[in-house]
Design a protein around this motif. Sequence first.
Motif, PDB file in Angstrom:
ATOM      1  N   ALA A 116      58.674  10.718  38.290  1.00 46.75           N
ATOM      2  CA  ALA A 116      58.496  11.694  37.388  1.00 46.75           C
ATOM      3  C   ALA A 116      59.328  12.949  37.777  1.00 46.75           C
ATOM      4  O   ALA A 116      58.702  13.802  38.230  1.00 46.75           O
ATOM      5  N   GLY A 126      58.827  10.179  32.238  1.00 47.28           N
ATOM      6  CA  GLY A 126      57.849  10.195  33.325  1.00 47.28           C
ATOM      7  C   GLY A 126      57.303  11.559  33.783  1.00 47.28           C
ATOM      8  O   GLY A 126      56.385  11.579  34.286  1.00 47.28           O
ATOM      9  N   ILE A 127      58.068  12.451  33.066  1.00 44.07           N
ATOM     10  CA  ILE A 127      57.549  14.020  33.834  1.00 44.07           C
ATOM     11  C   ILE A 127      56.337  14.340  33.422  1.00 44.07           C
ATOM     12  O   ILE A 127      55.381  15.067  34.136  1.00 44.07           O
ATOM     13  N   LEU A 131      44.470  10.178  35.851  1.00 45.83           N
ATOM     14  CA  LEU A 131      45.493  10.065  34.507  1.00 45.83           C
ATOM     15  C   LEU A 131      44.742   9.263  33.691  1.00 45.83           C
ATOM     16  O   LEU A 131      45.253   9.286  32.329  1.00 45.83           O
ATOM     17  N   ASN A 153      53.622  12.466  33.524  1.00 48.90           N
ATOM     18  CA  ASN A 153      52.719  12.029  34.285  1.00 48.90           C
ATOM     19  C   ASN A 153      52.364  12.906  35.559  1.00 48.90           C
ATOM     20  O   ASN A 153      51.457  13.119  36.156  1.00 48.90           O
ATOM     21  N   ARG A 154      53.528  13.711  36.021  1.00 54.41           N
ATOM     22  CA  ARG A 154      53.753  14.540  36.959  1.00 54.41           C
ATOM     23  C   ARG A 154      52.682  15.769  36.451  1.00 54.41           C
ATOM     24  O   ARG A 154      51.681  16.232  37.261  1.00 54.41           O
ATOM     25  N   PHE A 155      53.094  16.343  35.325  1.00 54.76           N
ATOM     26  CA  PHE A 155      52.240  17.411  34.788  1.00 54.76           C
ATOM     27  C   PHE A 155      50.831  17.119  34.965  1.00 54.76           C
ATOM     28  O   PHE A 155      49.952  17.949  35.380  1.00 54.76           O
ATOM     29  N   ARG A 156      50.460  16.001  34.518  1.00 57.25           N
ATOM     30  CA  ARG A 156      49.016  15.580  34.290  1.00 57.25           C
ATOM     31  C   ARG A 156      48.408  15.358  35.448  1.00 57.25           C
ATOM     32  O   ARG A 156      47.177  15.453  35.764  1.00 57.25           O
TER      33      ARG A 156
END
Lengths: 269, 325
Positions: B87, A90-91, B53, A93-96
Amino acid sequence: MIKQIRLAFADGSVIAKRNVIKIVRVPEVLVFVLISPIMFVGLFAFVFGGSIDIPGGSYREFLMGGIFAQTVIFGATFTGAGLADDMQKGIINRFRSLPMSQSAVVFGRTASDVVYNVLSLIIMALTGLLVGWRIHNGVINAVFAFALLLFFAYAFSWIMALVGLSVPSVEVINNASFIVIFPLTFIANTFVPSDNLPGPLKTFAEWNPVSSLTQAVRELFGNIPLGTPEPTAWPLQNPVIYTLIWSAIILAIFVPLSVRRYRRAAAKS
Amino acid sequence: MRSFIEAHGLVKKYGKVVALDGFDLSIDEGTVVGLLGPNGAGKTTVVSILSTLLVPDAGSASVGGIDVLQSPKEVRRRIGLSGQFAAVDEYLTGFENLDMIGRLYHLGKEPSRSRARELLAQFDLADAADRPVKTYSGGMRRRLDLAGALVAAPPILFLDEPTTGLDPRSRIQLWSVIRELVSHGSTLLLTTQYLEEADQLADDIIVIDHGKEIAHGTSDELKSQVGGERIEVSIRHDASIRDAVQSLTQHASGTIHVDERTRSLVVPILGGAATLTAALRSLDADGIGLNDVGLRRPTLDDVFLALTGHTSGDTDQADAERQEA
Ligand SMILES: Nc1ncnc2c1ncn2[C@@H]1O[C@H](COP(=O)(O)OP(=O)(O)O)[C@@H](O)[C@H]1O
Ligand SMILES: [Mg+2]
């Protein structure tokens, strides 16, 4: 523009720092980075190193260059596996969703692998010294040898970055990297002089950049036994230049491909 | 005046699956909008497009007046996202996670650190701040993820099913955190599968199904469309059904529905438990025996039944039918 580069660099180092923290948190990483180098040097030194006699030199010392080269190249598997893992967690998506440089995830990963390799090299060198390996050509040449190992491994890690971004799961990367890395590191002069190989394998080994890297490192450390015949192939006669050319070509091709691949992969999910 | 968050005709297809089928949205600054729909309705797809996204196949969207497709990076500076799945990095501590996010928002070293500590305290995670997230419970991860969305104190927040999978206590805790957040004037788009949650948190509710808006209004407006609260009573004897209806009429906010065969009455009401108590007193005073009684609040299923004629649970079947058609 300057500001953008500075921010990209800052973002990359934030990501790299995150990966470095994991050396002590993830047991698999710890084992790979710190323990397996000790085993490699120990095993090769005692299993092979003692069994083969080289007139005018030590097979154990001759082996070290090959082990150094093989280990840092295997380290690139981490780049691939780490990226494949990041892309599935999931991380990502955080970065993005953050206003960060979009290539920082890839640049940060390849940078942290340099740190992994530095640690592995230090441990291997110390273990090597313990089992009788010596540097005969001065400190400056030795530093240059380590730098060359790190630079080639850095370039090579971009190949595995592209693979890691292209595979559906982390398991695939391990298999894929063995298919690439095993032949590359074994059809070379890493453990036996390439002269002893049969026809086509000999040619492959002579032009294989892993061979030139190993040859360069051996020369810089002064680990070539006296009386060894001069290599006949150009890459092995000019191993430093040949290795640098390869590194540059790999970077020129795989950095843009990997960054583009990351953007695509990131935009897809 | 343009609205703060806007979307027009969003379409997104995954092969044959139409995730969004011409979705529109308009949210005013400082309001909380709940996007309510069952699994697979398209909620996450909407949030993903608005938070840069995902690129839609068709349509346009702007967030804070900035075009999402043309200037995604500008949009990212102004939004905080807490996705459907937390996330967070398992191997980092709570503090390291938030600090990293602060650095990637380019807050600078010291501000990132102090912001991380501040949020950990605010989200009741101070004690666990220096433990790897691996050791956190589901509720703690959720709170950390939410804190991650708030690191840069963004004016616009997207929360995708923030309480799904949480136990009731954590859910209520998270509600109060979210209420606190929006009291400072953030604009929030929140998705949920629970009418109650939308009711609790949102000024405005958009009901989404099969990638399309099927209803839109305040929670009261929706409830009055759906039927709102009601008492369900099961009468012991056939003979007392008429008396029961008479006795309950004074408490009803609409027509009482009678099913003679099962001797059950459905009484629309206002005022919840207080009205239920009063109604029970009347029935008791009139000497009417009961088998069963209950207060029912409308659920997502009721909303769907009222709006579409099928419950949200039927959507899988509906999907199958659509595929065949
Ligand atoms: N990456 C994907 N590939 C294929 N189908 C997808 C993908 N993402 C979502 N979908 C489909 O799109 C529809 C809407 O999904 P989503 O927006 O996640 O719904 P929700 O968040 O309301 O549960 C669903 O039918 C889902 O199966
Ligand atoms: Mg969803």
